[in-house]
Design a protein around this motif. Structure first.
Motif, PDB file in Angstrom:
ATOM      1  N   VAL A   1      33.019   1.846  40.561  1.00 39.49           N
ATOM      2  CA  VAL A   1      32.911   2.443  39.234  1.00 39.49           C
ATOM      3  C   VAL A   1      33.934   1.780  38.312  1.00 39.49           C
ATOM      4  O   VAL A   1      35.129   1.773  38.608  1.00 39.49           O
ATOM      5  CB  VAL A   1      33.163   3.962  39.277  1.00 39.49           C
ATOM      6  CG1 VAL A   1      32.952   4.570  37.892  1.00 39.49           C
ATOM      7  CG2 VAL A   1      32.249   4.627  40.295  1.00 39.49           C
TER       8      VAL A   1
ATOM      9  N   ALA B   1      35.366   2.167  34.662  1.00 40.97           N
ATOM     10  CA  ALA B   1      35.437   3.038  33.487  1.00 40.97           C
ATOM     11  C   ALA B   1      36.156   2.293  32.369  1.00 40.97           C
ATOM     12  O   ALA B   1      37.280   1.819  32.551  1.00 40.97           O
ATOM     13  CB  ALA B   1      36.174   4.330  33.832  1.00 40.97           C
TER      14      ALA B   1
ATOM     15  N   GLN C   1      28.548   8.249  31.747  1.00 43.25           N
ATOM     16  CA  GLN C   1      27.824   7.055  31.316  1.00 43.25           C
ATOM     17  C   GLN C   1      27.077   7.342  30.015  1.00 43.25           C
ATOM     18  O   GLN C   1      26.550   8.435  29.819  1.00 43.25           O
ATOM     19  CB  GLN C   1      26.831   6.639  32.401  1.00 43.25           C
ATOM     20  CG  GLN C   1      26.516   5.165  32.437  1.00 43.25           C
ATOM     21  CD  GLN C   1      25.804   4.770  33.717  1.00 43.25           C
ATOM     22  OE1 GLN C   1      24.763   5.312  34.044  1.00 43.25           O
ATOM     23  NE2 GLN C   1      26.363   3.820  34.437  1.00 43.25           N
TER      24      GLN C   1
ATOM     25  N   ARG D   1      30.782   3.946  31.677  1.00 50.62           N
ATOM     26  CA  ARG D   1      31.020   3.499  33.046  1.00 50.62           C
ATOM     27  C   ARG D   1      29.893   2.583  33.493  1.00 50.62           C
ATOM     28  O   ARG D   1      28.733   2.791  33.137  1.00 50.62           O
ATOM     29  CB  ARG D   1      31.114   4.697  34.002  1.00 50.62           C
ATOM     30  CG  ARG D   1      32.315   5.585  33.730  1.00 50.62           C
ATOM     31  CD  ARG D   1      32.367   6.785  34.656  1.00 50.62           C
ATOM     32  NE  ARG D   1      33.519   7.624  34.345  1.00 50.62           N
ATOM     33  CZ  ARG D   1      33.824   8.738  34.990  1.00 50.62           C
ATOM     34  NH1 ARG D   1      33.059   9.153  35.986  1.00 50.62           N
ATOM     35  NH2 ARG D   1      34.885   9.435  34.646  1.00 50.62           N
TER      36      ARG D   1
END
Length: 300
Positions: free
Chosen positions: A42, A44, A94, A109
């Motif tokens: 992930v 971010a 997201q 993300r």
């Protein structure tokens, strides 16, 4: 651009990778779970419109609705192995699309398959046309910035009710492992003003936190909560003088959204003006933006 050095500017936007970690994500299709949770990487990040005039239409690089040919985010490790972005439905944090006025930002993300950890770095390529630019945005993520997945025994499901979720995250802020505390901060930031009840916990945590990345995450939560986090203003003033430059940069950004009382603004301005001399990427820009806003407040 090495994301560990701070935000990078590309034309009229500034991109800042906040946190990168490996976690498990449930595979959903039309709201239904269709497979076992899988480990994913992930990333971010935040994208800000730094132009003085003119809005920007931004289409998220990791959104479920984005067509592959329109958003070919690509990750490549230092061994040359490529990873295509994962198109998963209903990913928390997201975004699909945003219109950003000057000075506004959004968080997003991007998900990739869990990568090989026996590498030195990862290179992320993003099409600039997603924010109306030309060419490709190229970012380098050092392996040291990627937080490994924390394996937990018998994890408790997160309550669906928002008030219970905040309560659970406040408890997670006391976790022994720094990655757990960072994840709690990231989840609180996603809740925006609804995370206000956690402000006292975050203030207390900042006062005793030794991990620099956790302190960055704490200040970032204040930024996304905005004015309801006014109780944290004294903490943000202290954060402007934190030993870690990323905390100082985040504190300047947070003051722009949380605001300050006239006396607090007058205390912050000398510190912010000194930050203009910083050679750390993004610090001077953040300080300059905060100065413009706080100078007006200080005159009140």
């Amino acid at each position: 651009a090495d994301v560990s050095l701070g935000a990078a500017r590309f034309g009229n936007v500034r991109i800042k990778v906040n946190t990168v970690w490996v976690d498990d994500v449930k595979v959903l299709l039309q709201g239904k779970e269709v497979g076992a949770a899988q480990d994913v990487l992930v990333i971010a990040y935040e994208l800000e419109n730094v132009s003085e005039r003119g809005a920007i239409s931004f289409f998220g690089w990791g959104g479920y609705k984005a067509k592959p040919e329109e958003s070919t985010a690509l990750l490549t490790d230092s061994n040359g192995r490529p990873y295509r972005r994962l198109l998963l439905e209903d990913v928390e944090g997201q975004v699909e699309a945003r219109v950003l006025d000057p000075g506004k930002r959004t968080a997003d993300r991007i998900l990739f398959p869990a990568p090989d950890d026996k590498v030195d770095y990862y290179r992320l390529e993003l099409p600039a046309k997603n924010f109306g630019g030309d060419g490709t945005v190229r970012l380098q993520i050092p392996r040291s910035m990627v937080m490994a997945k924390v394996v937990r025994k018998d994890p408790e499901p997160m309550p669906r009710e928002e008030n219970k979720k905040v309560a659970a995250l406040r408890q997670q802020l006391r976790a022994r492992l720094a990655p757990d505390r960072i994840r709690a901060c990231a989840a609180l930031a996603d809740l925006r003003a609804d995370a206000t009840p956690a402000v006292p916990d975050l203030i207390k945590l900042y006062a005793s936190e030794r991990d620099t990345q956790v302190r960055v995450a704490i200040v970032n939560v204040f930024q996304w909560i905005g004015p309801p986090a006014k109780e944290a203003r004294p903490t943000l003033l202290r954060a402007l003088q934190d030993e870690f430059w990323m905390v100082r940069r985040e504190a300047a950004d947070a003051l722009c959204t949380v605001g300050a009382e006239p006396e607090q603004a007058r205390k912050a301005l000398p510190i912010l003006r000194k930050m203009l001399e910083s050679k750390d990427e993004g610090v001077a820009d953040s300080a300059r933006a905060a100065i413009r806003q706080l100078e007006k407040v200080a005159k009140q």
